[in-house]
Design a protein around this motif. Structure first.
Motif, mmCIF file in Angstrom:
data_model
loop_
_atom_site.group_PDB
_atom_site.id
_atom_site.type_symbol
_atom_site.label_atom_id
_atom_site.label_comp_id
_atom_site.label_asym_id
_atom_site.label_seq_id
_atom_site.Cartn_x
_atom_site.Cartn_y
_atom_site.Cartn_z
ATOM 1 N N MET A 167 0.844 -1.197 0.000
ATOM 2 C CA MET A 167 0.000 0.000 0.000
ATOM 3 C C MET A 167 0.880 1.248 0.000
ATOM 4 S SD MET A 167 -2.952 -1.161 2.744
ATOM 5 C CE MET A 167 -3.862 0.343 2.487
ATOM 6 N N GLY A 168 0.410 2.265 -0.716
ATOM 7 C CA GLY A 168 1.222 3.466 -0.853
ATOM 8 C C GLY A 168 0.882 4.529 0.174
ATOM 9 N N TYR A 169 1.434 4.362 1.376
ATOM 10 C CA TYR A 169 1.184 5.348 2.420
ATOM 11 C C TYR A 169 1.893 6.653 2.104
ATOM 12 C CZ TYR A 169 -0.624 1.607 5.404
ATOM 13 O OH TYR A 169 -1.351 0.580 5.916
ATOM 14 N N GLN A 170 1.263 7.764 2.478
ATOM 15 C CA GLN A 170 1.886 9.075 2.339
ATOM 16 C C GLN A 170 1.833 9.786 3.688
ATOM 17 O OE1 GLN A 170 -0.051 11.254 -0.806
ATOM 18 N NE2 GLN A 170 1.186 10.273 -2.394
ATOM 19 N N SER A 171 2.934 10.359 4.055
ATOM 20 C CA SER A 171 2.969 11.074 5.330
ATOM 21 C C SER A 171 2.258 12.421 5.208
ATOM 22 C CB SER A 171 4.415 11.305 5.770
ATOM 23 O OG SER A 171 5.085 12.144 4.846
ATOM 24 N N VAL A 172 1.795 12.914 6.343
ATOM 25 C CA VAL A 172 1.136 14.212 6.406
ATOM 26 C C VAL A 172 1.936 15.100 7.354
ATOM 27 C CG1 VAL A 172 -0.952 15.474 7.063
ATOM 28 C CG2 VAL A 172 -1.141 13.215 5.968
ATOM 29 N N THR A 173 2.356 16.225 6.864
ATOM 30 C CA THR A 173 3.059 17.196 7.716
ATOM 31 C C THR A 173 2.031 18.058 8.431
ATOM 32 O OG1 THR A 173 4.943 17.267 6.202
ATOM 33 C CG2 THR A 173 4.727 19.080 7.770
ATOM 34 N N LEU A 174 2.106 18.063 9.749
ATOM 35 C CA LEU A 174 1.136 18.803 10.544
ATOM 36 C C LEU A 174 1.572 20.263 10.695
ATOM 37 C CD1 LEU A 174 0.507 16.168 13.359
ATOM 38 C CD2 LEU A 174 -0.823 16.552 11.272
ATOM 39 N N ASP A 175 0.647 21.168 10.442
ATOM 40 C CA ASP A 175 0.936 22.587 10.602
ATOM 41 C C ASP A 175 1.003 22.951 12.083
ATOM 42 O OD1 ASP A 175 0.951 23.003 7.884
ATOM 43 O OD2 ASP A 175 -1.185 23.508 7.771
ATOM 44 N N GLU A 176 1.789 23.964 12.386
ATOM 45 C CA GLU A 176 1.879 24.486 13.747
ATOM 46 C C GLU A 176 1.304 25.895 13.776
ATOM 47 O OE1 GLU A 176 6.092 24.022 14.824
ATOM 48 O OE2 GLU A 176 5.396 22.613 16.346
ATOM 49 N N THR A 177 0.255 26.087 14.549
ATOM 50 C CA THR A 177 -0.341 27.415 14.669
ATOM 51 C C THR A 177 0.475 28.297 15.598
ATOM 52 O OG1 THR A 177 -2.532 26.462 14.302
ATOM 53 C CG2 THR A 177 -2.445 28.669 15.287
ATOM 54 N N ILE A 178 0.906 27.712 16.713
ATOM 55 C CA ILE A 178 1.743 28.426 17.677
ATOM 56 C C ILE A 178 2.922 27.537 18.036
ATOM 57 C CG2 ILE A 178 1.889 29.295 20.048
ATOM 58 C CD1 ILE A 178 -0.965 30.233 19.836
#
Length: 301
Positions: free
Chosen positions: A1-12
């Protein structure tokens, strides 16, 4: 399966901590003021204090918090009406979301107060420096800090700021905490009810039997709730409340130790002194001298 990572945004994102303080001030304390190129906030945990921001003066009371943006002049002055307890934290943060906190005087909720308490606990786990020295400008790290304590300070502080932002910008916050069960809500109500009862009886000697009778709560349930909520038995919790009240009276400087002992229902000045030292590590006179030294700027590490 072709997993893709997700970069989480930082608000603060907190870049650095400058100071973390928990102050117990005399009712005559006055800090002349300063300005610096990083953020700071001052939270009134008990009592009230006068705050000057640039040329504007206001009084904040228990539960209130004021934010000072970078390069903003501010000072703190006790009003004389109480001997205030304050949390003051300064930090560097360049996140655009911090714009919300400019010129803000707010009131925090129970979740935010718990997050502040967590920051203070973790600061004691990783810094050697006293948290009650108002003239301290460098926080010295412990040689062997508790695992993760520095990271938790940053996490708790970021969560604290995000929770306030959400609550004021988007209405009530419901998604950042696990919903409480009916039992946990009930236990919390019982805890708060009994604490209110204890506050009204600080001038008395009370037993567990009396507390149970007056609050209509079983002994085993009462002990269990206080152990879960505070880590202390109810009588130990009450003893701590009495000593906190004594400390405030000492800082008000209106009563001598004998009068304070009598006002808080201790059987003798000697028993009061023993209990005070057991909980604080200092005698009442040592505490008074320490607080006065801090207020006069003569404290030495």
């Amino acid at each position: 399966m072709g997993y893709q990572s997700v970069t989480l945004d930082e608000t603060i994102h907190i870049d650095a901590i400058y100071t973390i303080h928990y102050f117990e001030y005399m009712n005559t304390f006055a800090f002349t003021g300063e300005r610096h190129d990083f953020w700071e906030f001052c939270y009134a945990d008990k009592g009230e204090v006068g705050i000057t921001v640039e040329n504007n003066y206001t009084v904040i009371k228990k539960g209130d918090i004021v934010f000072h943006e970078p390069n903003e002049f501010h000072n703190v002055t006790a009003t004389g009406a109480s001997a205030p307890n304050l949390v003051v934290i300064s930090f560097r943060c360049n996140s655009p979301a911090m714009d919300f906190f400019r010129k803000k005087f707010l009131h925090i909720d129970e979740i935010e107060r718990t997050l502040l308490a967590n920051i203070i606990v973790e600061a004691r786990n990783c810094f050697e420096s006293r948290l009650d020295d108002p003239y301290q400008t460098v926080m010295k790290k412990c040689s062997s800090p508790l695992l993760g304590s520095e990271q938790l300070i940053r996490i708790y502080l970021e969560q604290f700021l995000l929770h306030i932002s959400r609550r004021y910008l988007s209405g009530p916050v419901t998604s950042s905490k696990v919903p409480k069960t009916t039992k946990s809500r009930s236990d919390n109500e019982i805890f708060n009810h009994v604490v209110d009862y204890l506050e009204k009886h600080l001038d008395a000697h009370v037993t567990i039997e009396q507390i149970c009778r007056d609050t209509l709560i079983g002994r085993s349930q009462l002990q269990k709730i206080f152990k879960e909520r505070s880590g202390l038995g109810i009588i130990e919790y009450f003893s701590n409340m009495k000593v906190d009240a004594a400390k405030e009276m000492i800082r008000m400087n209106h009563l001598n130790f004998t009068q304070i002992s009598e006002k808080l229902g201790y059987t003798s000045i000697h028993y009061f002194s023993r209990q005070f030292k057991k909980i604080t590590g200092m005698t009442p006179s040592e505490y008074a001298s320490s607080i006065k030294a801090l207020s006069n700027g003569s404290f030495e590490t």
